[in-house]
Design an enzyme around this catalytic site. Structure first.
Site, PDB file in Angstrom:
ATOM      1  N   SER A 116       0.833  -1.214   0.000  1.00 38.54           N
ATOM      2  CA  SER A 116       0.000   0.000   0.000  1.00 38.54           C
ATOM      3  C   SER A 116       0.869   1.267   0.000  1.00 38.54           C
ATOM      4  O   SER A 116       1.689   1.458   0.911  1.00 38.54           O
ATOM      5  CB  SER A 116      -0.895  -0.029   1.249  1.00 38.54           C
TER       6      SER A 116
HETATM    7  N1  LIG Z   1      -6.090   8.933   2.301  1.00 35.22           N
HETATM    8  C1  LIG Z   1      -5.809   7.664   2.910  1.00 35.22           C
HETATM    9  C2  LIG Z   1      -5.999   6.545   1.902  1.00 35.22           C
HETATM   10  C3  LIG Z   1      -5.829   5.204   2.569  1.00 35.22           C
HETATM   11  C4  LIG Z   1      -6.360   4.085   1.683  1.00 35.22           C
HETATM   12  O1  LIG Z   1      -7.335   4.265   0.919  1.00 35.22           O
HETATM   13  N2  LIG Z   1      -5.745   2.913   1.829  1.00 35.22           N
HETATM   14  C5  LIG Z   1      -6.204   1.758   1.066  1.00 35.22           C
HETATM   15  C6  LIG Z   1      -5.035   0.838   0.780  1.00 35.22           C
HETATM   16  S1  LIG Z   1      -3.863   1.609  -0.288  1.00 35.22           S
HETATM   17  C7  LIG Z   1      -7.234   1.026   1.900  1.00 35.22           C
HETATM   18  O2  LIG Z   1      -7.006   0.769   3.051  1.00 35.22           O
HETATM   19  N3  LIG Z   1      -8.383   0.693   1.300  1.00 35.22           N
HETATM   20  C8  LIG Z   1      -9.432  -0.032   1.951  1.00 35.22           C
HETATM   21  C9  LIG Z   1     -10.754   0.695   1.918  1.00 35.22           C
HETATM   22  O3  LIG Z   1     -10.835   1.829   1.394  1.00 35.22           O
HETATM   23  O4  LIG Z   1     -11.716   0.124   2.409  1.00 35.22           O
HETATM   24  C10 LIG Z   1      -4.384   7.649   3.468  1.00 35.22           C
HETATM   25  O5  LIG Z   1      -3.556   8.420   2.964  1.00 35.22           O
HETATM   26  O6  LIG Z   1      -4.117   6.915   4.419  1.00 35.22           O
END
Ligand SMILES: N[C@@H](CCC(=O)N[C@@H](CS)C(=O)NCC(=O)O)C(=O)O
Length: 218
Positions: free
Chosen positions: A11
């Site tokens: 990630s």
């Molecule tokens: N703006 C957030 C984005 C975090 C994000 O979307 N992470 C993804 C993985 S790259 C995630 O956990 N997705 C799962 C979901 O949205 O349910 C950050 O910078 O931490």
């Protein structure tokens, strides 16, 4: 006190936090959240972070999520000085602007390609998605026109966030080499960021494996 970091190293926002941790000399107690096994939707994790995203940090009971908020928190709390996260209003405003650029431009453009590919099995990216990434490279080139780092003359938390996203975008839409300032900055990050290989590069290699597997290339 341990710093618990809920993570998956492929990630990009997780990698930004890992990079910040290395520079700040912090040890994380890593807790794997396998998105492919939908572990982020486990009730226990959702209780911690209702938005169910990684990275999520727990510092002695204090829960914070969103990589940009996390790196700012860590630099403010654990930084020896304010160079990574400046206190000066104008310098900090530029850092914030670049962090928001990552949130609002780089990451969504990355997600526009990775979500359909990795989670919906759509191998082909749209021409529009590709064009948006190329445009994002141009914005970065502009930011780096007069400075070595994305928010000025020294490395800040904005560099951690942007380099994690940019290097991931490059796996999907190769094109950084066409932008000399951007290409030089990526090299600068690789050379100067503490633990770059074991954090961003290692996770990026895993990210690339997921991408190539989903595309049927390996
Ligand atoms: N703006 C957030 C984005 C975090 C994000 O979307 N992470 C993804 C993985 S790259 C995630 O956990 N997705 C799962 C979901 O949205 O349910 C950050 O910078 O931490």
């Amino acid at each position: 006190m341990p710093l618990d970091l809920y993570y998956l190293d492929a990630s990009p926002p997780v990698r930004a936090v890992l990079l910040a941790g290395k520079t700040l000399g912090l040890e994380f107690n890593l807790k794997l959240v396998d998105l492919f096994q939908r572990k982020h939707l486990d009730p226990e994790f959702v209780k911690l972070n209702p938005r169910h995203t990684i990275p999520t940090l727990v510092d002695d009971g204090f829960v914070i999520y969103d990589s940009h908020a996390i790196v700012a928190y860590l630099a403010t709390k654990y930084g020896k000085d304010d160079s990574l996260c400046p206190r000066d209003a104008k310098a900090r405003a530029i850092v914030d602007q670049r962090l928001h650029f990552d949130t609002g431009t780089l990451f969504p453009r990355l997600r526009n390609i990775t979500f359909p590919l990795l989670f919906l099995g759509k191998k082909e990216m749209t021409a529009e998605a590709k064009k948006e990434v190329e445009e994002a490279y141009q914005y970065m080139e502009k930011f780096l026109e007069e400075h070595d780092w994305v928010a000025g003359d020294n490395m800040t938390i904005a560099d951690f966030c942007c380099v994690a996203s940019i290097t991931s975008l490059e796996c999907l839409v190769p094109g950084i080499a066409k932008h000399p300032k951007l290409a030089a900055w990526v090299e600068r990050c690789k050379k100067n960021m503490v633990g770059y290989e074991e954090t961003n590069q290692k996770g990026l290699n895993n990210f690339e494996k997921y991408v190539k597997t989903a595309r049927g290339e390996i």
